[in-house]
Design a protein around this motif. Structure first.
Motif, PDB file in Angstrom:
ATOM      1  N   LYS A   1     -25.369  35.042  -7.053  1.00 14.84           N
ATOM      2  CA  LYS A   1     -25.678  36.160  -6.162  1.00 14.84           C
ATOM      3  C   LYS A   1     -26.128  37.293  -7.077  1.00 14.84           C
ATOM      4  N   ILE A   2     -27.402  37.628  -7.005  1.00 19.96           N
ATOM      5  CA  ILE A   2     -27.992  38.579  -7.946  1.00 19.96           C
ATOM      6  C   ILE A   2     -28.228  39.912  -7.236  1.00 19.96           C
ATOM      7  N   HIS A   3     -27.506  40.928  -7.660  1.00 21.84           N
ATOM      8  CA  HIS A   3     -27.625  42.266  -7.081  1.00 21.84           C
ATOM      9  C   HIS A   3     -28.633  43.049  -7.915  1.00 21.84           C
ATOM     10  N   LEU A   4     -29.868  43.050  -7.468  1.00 19.07           N
ATOM     11  CA  LEU A   4     -30.913  43.728  -8.231  1.00 19.07           C
ATOM     12  C   LEU A   4     -30.695  45.236  -8.265  1.00 19.07           C
ATOM     13  N   GLY A   5     -30.081  45.766  -7.220  1.00 24.79           N
ATOM     14  CA  GLY A   5     -29.883  47.215  -7.154  1.00 24.79           C
ATOM     15  C   GLY A   5     -29.054  47.757  -8.299  1.00 24.79           C
ATOM     16  N   ASN A   6     -27.935  47.087  -8.587  1.00 23.81           N
ATOM     17  CA  ASN A   6     -27.060  47.596  -9.652  1.00 23.81           C
ATOM     18  C   ASN A   6     -27.046  46.691 -10.877  1.00 23.81           C
ATOM     19  N   GLY A   7     -27.913  45.673 -10.891  1.00 22.18           N
ATOM     20  CA  GLY A   7     -28.053  44.834 -12.073  1.00 22.18           C
ATOM     21  C   GLY A   7     -26.863  43.934 -12.362  1.00 22.18           C
ATOM     22  N   VAL A   8     -26.162  43.490 -11.315  1.00 23.37           N
ATOM     23  CA  VAL A   8     -24.988  42.628 -11.482  1.00 23.37           C
ATOM     24  C   VAL A   8     -25.294  41.220 -10.976  1.00 23.37           C
ATOM     25  N   VAL A   9     -24.822  40.218 -11.720  1.00 26.29           N
ATOM     26  CA  VAL A   9     -24.981  38.817 -11.328  1.00 26.29           C
ATOM     27  C   VAL A   9     -23.606  38.200 -11.139  1.00 26.29           C
ATOM     28  N   GLU A  10     -23.335  37.697  -9.929  1.00 24.72           N
ATOM     29  CA  GLU A  10     -22.095  36.976  -9.646  1.00 24.72           C
ATOM     30  C   GLU A  10     -22.406  35.487  -9.618  1.00 24.72           C
ATOM     31  N   GLN A  11     -21.651  34.711 -10.387  1.00 27.46           N
ATOM     32  CA  GLN A  11     -21.843  33.269 -10.434  1.00 27.46           C
ATOM     33  C   GLN A  11     -20.639  32.561  -9.825  1.00 27.46           C
ATOM     34  N   TYR A  12     -20.924  31.634  -8.907  1.00 28.90           N
ATOM     35  CA  TYR A  12     -19.892  30.820  -8.267  1.00 28.90           C
ATOM     36  C   TYR A  12     -20.075  29.393  -8.786  1.00 28.90           C
TER      37      TYR A  12
ATOM     38  N   SER B   1     -28.019  37.193 -18.250  1.00 29.01           N
ATOM     39  CA  SER B   1     -28.605  36.043 -17.569  1.00 29.01           C
ATOM     40  C   SER B   1     -29.658  35.365 -18.434  1.00 29.01           C
ATOM     41  N   SER B   2     -29.794  34.053 -18.244  1.00 25.40           N
ATOM     42  CA  SER B   2     -30.841  33.321 -18.960  1.00 25.40           C
ATOM     43  C   SER B   2     -32.221  33.689 -18.434  1.00 25.40           C
ATOM     44  N   ASN B   3     -32.279  34.380 -17.305  1.00 25.41           N
ATOM     45  CA  ASN B   3     -33.538  34.869 -16.737  1.00 25.41           C
ATOM     46  C   ASN B   3     -33.631  36.392 -16.851  1.00 25.41           C
ATOM     47  N   ALA B   4     -32.979  36.960 -17.853  1.00 26.11           N
ATOM     48  CA  ALA B   4     -32.837  38.407 -17.951  1.00 26.11           C
ATOM     49  C   ALA B   4     -34.157  39.162 -17.826  1.00 26.11           C
ATOM     50  N   GLY B   5     -35.169  38.769 -18.611  1.00 30.92           N
ATOM     51  CA  GLY B   5     -36.441  39.490 -18.584  1.00 30.92           C
ATOM     52  C   GLY B   5     -37.123  39.429 -17.236  1.00 30.92           C
ATOM     53  N   PHE B   6     -37.136  38.245 -16.618  1.00 32.24           N
ATOM     54  CA  PHE B   6     -37.806  38.089 -15.327  1.00 32.24           C
ATOM     55  C   PHE B   6     -37.041  38.820 -14.226  1.00 32.24           C
ATOM     56  N   LEU B   7     -35.716  38.758 -14.254  1.00 34.69           N
ATOM     57  CA  LEU B   7     -34.925  39.451 -13.236  1.00 34.69           C
ATOM     58  C   LEU B   7     -35.090  40.966 -13.343  1.00 34.69           C
ATOM     59  N   THR B   8     -35.201  41.468 -14.565  1.00 35.84           N
ATOM     60  CA  THR B   8     -35.435  42.900 -14.752  1.00 35.84           C
ATOM     61  C   THR B   8     -36.781  43.297 -14.158  1.00 35.84           C
ATOM     62  N   PHE B   9     -37.773  42.417 -14.307  1.00 32.73           N
ATOM     63  CA  PHE B   9     -39.075  42.660 -13.699  1.00 32.73           C
ATOM     64  C   PHE B   9     -38.969  42.652 -12.174  1.00 32.73           C
ATOM     65  N   LEU B  10     -38.286  41.623 -11.602  1.00 26.12           N
ATOM     66  CA  LEU B  10     -38.145  41.534 -10.142  1.00 26.12           C
ATOM     67  C   LEU B  10     -37.415  42.743  -9.579  1.00 26.12           C
TER      68      LEU B  10
ATOM     69  N   LYS C   1     -37.668  45.764 -10.331  1.00 27.52           N
ATOM     70  CA  LYS C   1     -38.618  46.842 -10.064  1.00 27.52           C
ATOM     71  C   LYS C   1     -39.727  46.401  -9.122  1.00 27.52           C
ATOM     72  N   PHE C   2     -40.135  45.136  -9.223  1.00 28.76           N
ATOM     73  CA  PHE C   2     -41.234  44.626  -8.404  1.00 28.76           C
ATOM     74  C   PHE C   2     -40.915  44.707  -6.914  1.00 28.76           C
ATOM     75  N   PHE C   3     -39.698  44.332  -6.533  1.00 26.95           N
ATOM     76  CA  PHE C   3     -39.337  44.339  -5.118  1.00 26.95           C
ATOM     77  C   PHE C   3     -39.000  45.731  -4.597  1.00 26.95           C
ATOM     78  N   ALA C   4     -38.710  46.672  -5.498  1.00 29.00           N
ATOM     79  CA  ALA C   4     -38.268  47.995  -5.062  1.00 29.00           C
ATOM     80  C   ALA C   4     -39.367  49.045  -5.065  1.00 29.00           C
ATOM     81  N   ASP C   5     -40.419  48.854  -5.864  1.00 25.18           N
ATOM     82  CA  ASP C   5     -41.418  49.900  -6.089  1.00 25.18           C
ATOM     83  C   ASP C   5     -42.801  49.390  -5.671  1.00 25.18           C
TER      84      ASP C   5
ATOM     85  N   PRO D   1     -37.381  41.038  -0.512  1.00 25.29           N
ATOM     86  CA  PRO D   1     -35.938  41.186  -0.720  1.00 25.29           C
ATOM     87  C   PRO D   1     -35.567  42.623  -1.077  1.00 25.29           C
ATOM     88  N   LYS D   2     -34.470  43.072  -0.523  1.00 28.51           N
ATOM     89  CA  LYS D   2     -34.029  44.450  -0.755  1.00 28.51           C
ATOM     90  C   LYS D   2     -32.663  44.432  -1.446  1.00 28.51           C
ATOM     91  N   GLY D   3     -32.690  44.416  -2.735  1.00 30.35           N
ATOM     92  CA  GLY D   3     -31.448  44.591  -3.474  1.00 30.35           C
ATOM     93  C   GLY D   3     -30.709  43.337  -3.869  1.00 30.35           C
TER      94      GLY D   3
END
Length: 275
Positions: free
Chosen positions: A132-143, A165-174, A176-180, A225-227
């Motif tokens: 569960k990836i919270h793009l808003g606050n940059g937190v990743v929860e793994q189950y 995250s192993s997808n750190a660079g891409f998630l950081t891009f997403l 901003k991409f989904f929010a701006d 996606p929003k957040g």
């Protein structure tokens, strides 16, 4: 009577495989009763999980997020929860039902390329991680789910930041991409490659290849996606390649929409939509 009728509908439509949707009907005379979604939920909750559901994680997970009894029975309590250097054990009485993406029309996944996506679909992994990836606050929860003795069980929770995250660079891009929106338009190819049903002919059964305006990219996905987004790891290992596929998959209909991103240097850009 309502419960019996709903149960009969579930038998014919596959209650364990599809979401139950409440109707919008209202009473037209004194003998009619407005549909009670709570009673429908009770019927869904009481339906047993098919034994075959433990073979495929996707089938098990549907029951896990929709039935409280199944969820409580498939968690290894006390559940280990790791957040950085902090470790705690969650007791059964403190657990709250986790619905994940049940109330959405879709869930999301991330792949390095089409080959990895095809491999995952055939995977028989005994360990699966739902993120569960919270793009808003940059937190990743793994189950983390294991498959001991042929039964899927939630074994551990892990919480960390995007940078871990192993997808750190891409998630950081997403993030901003989904929010701006302004950032979006500078990171979408124009014109944009499209492959899927003809957007100009709803009745045509054929898929077409087209060039579409960059500004219309979001018209072809369920929503922007929003957040919060999700990812499911079936053991795939992510690399530092220059391609990523962001997949939307329908919860009830299984329809897929792929966003293909390509990196040039440090910049990611949406270069293709495939349905």
């Amino acid at each position: 009577m309502i419960i019996v009728c709903v149960a009969m509908v579930c038998v014919h439509t596959g209650c364990t495989e599809k979401k139950v949707e409440s109707g919008d009907s209202t009473a037209t005379d004194s003998t009619m009763v407005v549909t009670d979604t709570a009673k429908i939920d009770t019927v869904v909750e009481s339906a047993p999980m098919p034994k075959a559901a433990d073979k495929l994680f996707a089938d098990f997970f549907f029951d896990f997020i929709s039935k409280k009894k199944v969820q409580m029975a498939r968690i290894q309590f006390p559940l280990k929860s790791v957040n950085g250097s902090q470790v705690k054990m969650i007791q059964r009485g403190a657990w709250k039902m986790e619905r994940f993406y049940q109330n959405q029309e879709y869930y999301t996944q991330i792949f390095d390329d089409a080959r990895q996506m095809a491999h995952v679909e055939k995977s028989k992994a005994d360990t699966v991680i739902v993120e569960k990836i919270h793009l808003g606050n940059g937190v990743v929860e793994q189950y983390l789910f294991n498959h001991p003795e042929g039964k899927w069980m939630l074994a551990e929770l892990r919480t960390g930041g995007l940078a871990e995250s192993s997808n750190a660079g891409f998630l950081t891009f997403l993030q901003k991409f989904f929010a701006d929106k302004r950032f979006q338009m500078s990171h979408v190819a124009n014109p944009l490659n499209y492959y899927g049903p003809d957007p100009e002919d709803d009745e045509s059964p054929k898929n077409v290849r087209r060039k579409i305006p960059a500004a219309s990219w979001s018209d072809f996905i369920p929503e922007v996606p929003k957040g919060q987004i999700y990812n499911i790891l079936y053991g795939q290992k992510y690399g530092e390649g220059n391609e990523k596929i962001f997949l939307f998959k329908g919860v009830s209909n299984g329809l897929e929409t792929q966003l293909h991103f390509r990196r040039n240097g440090s910049n990611w850009k949406l270069v293709k939509i495939q349905i």
